[in-house]
Motif scaffolding. Structure first.
Motif, PDB file in Angstrom:
ATOM      1  N   SER A 372     -14.493  44.163 -18.557  1.00  0.00           N
ATOM      2  CA  SER A 372     -12.890  44.469 -18.581  1.00  0.00           C
ATOM      3  C   SER A 372     -12.654  45.879 -18.196  1.00  0.00           C
ATOM      4  CB  SER A 372     -11.915  43.845 -19.672  1.00  0.00           C
ATOM      5  OG  SER A 372     -10.767  44.138 -19.628  1.00  0.00           O
ATOM      6  N   GLY A 376     -11.291  47.803 -14.928  1.00  0.00           N
ATOM      7  CA  GLY A 376     -10.128  48.862 -14.661  1.00  0.00           C
ATOM      8  C   GLY A 376     -10.658  50.034 -14.064  1.00  0.00           C
ATOM      9  N   THR A 379     -10.903  49.518 -10.326  1.00  0.00           N
ATOM     10  CA  THR A 379      -9.902  49.279  -9.555  1.00  0.00           C
ATOM     11  C   THR A 379      -9.344  50.634  -9.470  1.00  0.00           C
ATOM     12  OG1 THR A 379      -9.428  47.453 -10.816  1.00  0.00           O
ATOM     13  CG2 THR A 379      -7.362  48.383  -9.995  1.00  0.00           C
TER      14      THR A 379
END
Length: 411
Positions: A372, A376, A379
């Motif tokens: 996770s 991030g 991204t």
């Protein structure tokens, strides 16, 4: 650029010494020497010279049609409107150009690079004809207005653009390196997970196979008879399943017989595995079904795995995505005419390490936590890479249309 936009642009005051000139009066056209060569012929004529089409270099070949410095502008294709790639290219040396790109050279004293950068800075839709097959004809291209600066200012503008592009390219290269490092880090997390090093584990893991831990099933075959079946259900295809990712924007429906439902319906927690692909790194793409679409079935090119009580689907997904799992998948796949394939039997024989359920839960939770964070970061990198494309366009636009173009002053 619409026709109104074109008129508006030409009404803008230009710096002193600049003038608007139709492209046709600014260049020499060398389209007459273009020669298209079929792909099959090019395969037997591979060589050292770049072979250009509408969107740049598409092959190499053993000869050339043009020698020197030229500006190539795409003549046809969707890129005229979408501009997903540059439309103008500066070539130097010996090149072969097919009939899908215009070949231009600026008249003596003017910069070919200046023209190429300018064409890439504007929207040419007002000069493009056709919708099914967009085309920039020579006559329409010749009408494009060019803001012609004095030769010395053209040189300065090109130098400034290239300086800024060089800085941007360096930043993009750094971002690409960061992204590659993040990909390696993801692989290391998955590798540590299946080797028992990501969290503290106790006891021995037992080795098993996917077939021993769950039921493996193929899907339905699409055929004409299914059009007559009254029950139509959404079905999943290879295009919907990627590595740990479901892409469900494009879902088709298919006729299904009642007696097939028990075998074909997918349930939350099922793993879906891509059976075949021309690329070995794409074979066995696997994703966890999340029940996003109720009453969904799957095609025969997706293999479904449903686990029993001893193995979490999420743990099996981690295992299959890891370098250990990927190697096993690639080893059992076979290549027939370049297509790597799996089968229900081969997937059933794939190995899997099985820790206790409690450890599976803990490992999966830690993998999710770390990935996770990683997602991030990826991204953020992707957003900056996308921003770099906008910056590149801004550099071009500002070079020609900023309030004070380089070394220019408004008349």
């Amino acid at each position: 650029m619409s026709k109104d936009q074109s008129a508006e642009m030409m009404s803008r005051p230009l710096p002193k010494g600049w003038s608007w000139v139709p492209l046709g009066q600014y260049v020499e056209n060398h389209d007459g020497r273009r020669v298209p060569i079929s792909r099959s012929e090019r395969e037997s004529r591979q060589g050292a010279f770049p072979y250009y089409g509408a969107s740049g270099v598409i092959d190499t070949i053993d000869g050339f049609t043009h020698e020197g410095e030229f500006v190539l502008i795409g003549e046809d294709g969707a890129n005229l409107l979408t501009r997903s790639k540059p439309l103008a290219f500066l070539t130097r040396g010996k090149v072969w150009v097919n009939n899908h790109a215009h070949v231009l050279r600026c008249k003596p004293g003017f910069s070919n690079a200046y023209l190429a950068y300018y064409i890439n800075s504007i929207n040419l839709s007002a000069y493009v004809t056709g919708t099914a097959q967009p085309k920039l004809s020579q006559s329409m291209m010749n009408k494009i207005p060019i803001p012609v600066a004095p030769p010395e200012q053209q040189t300065e503008i090109v130098a400034e653009i290239e300086k800024q592009f060089s800085r941007l390219d360096e930043a993009v290269a750094n971002l690409q390196r960061v992204k590659a490092n993040l990909k390696r880090y993801k692989a290391s997390v998955l590798k540590a997970a299946v080797e028992g090093r990501l969290v503290e584990t106790k006891g021995e893991w037992r080795m098993s196979t996917l077939g021993d831990e769950g039921s493996i099933a193929g899907g339905l075959t699409k055929n004409q008879k299914r059009n007559d079946l009254p029950l139509k259900l959404p079905y999943l295809r290879v295009a919907n399943v990627y590595a740990n990712e479901l892409r469900l924007d494009d879902i088709e429906y298919i006729g299904v017989a009642e007696k097939e439902l028990e075998k074909l319906l997918v349930q939350k927690g099922d793993l879906l595995v891509v059976e075949g692909n021309g690329s070995p790194d794409q074979i066995g793409r696997v994703a966890l079904w999340n029940d996003a679409i109720p009453n969904c079935v799957h095609q025969n090119h997706l293999i479904k795995i449903r686990f029993g009580d001893g193995v979490l689907s999420e743990w099996a997904l981690v295992w299959m995505l890891s370098p250990v799992g990927r190697r096993a998948i690639e080893q059992v796949s076979v290549s027939t005419s370049g297509l790597h394939t799996l089968s229900v039997g081969k997937v059933s024989r794939l190995p899997i390490g099985v820790p206790s359920l409690e450890e599976q839960f803990r490992i999966v939770a830690e993998v999710d936590r770390q990935l996770s964070v990683l997602r991030g970061m990826v991204t953020a990198v992707d957003a900056n890479l996308q921003r770099s494309k906008s910056l590149r366009q801004s550099i071009l636009t500002n070079a020609f249309f900023s309030p004070s173009p380089i070394e220019g002053s408004t008349a």
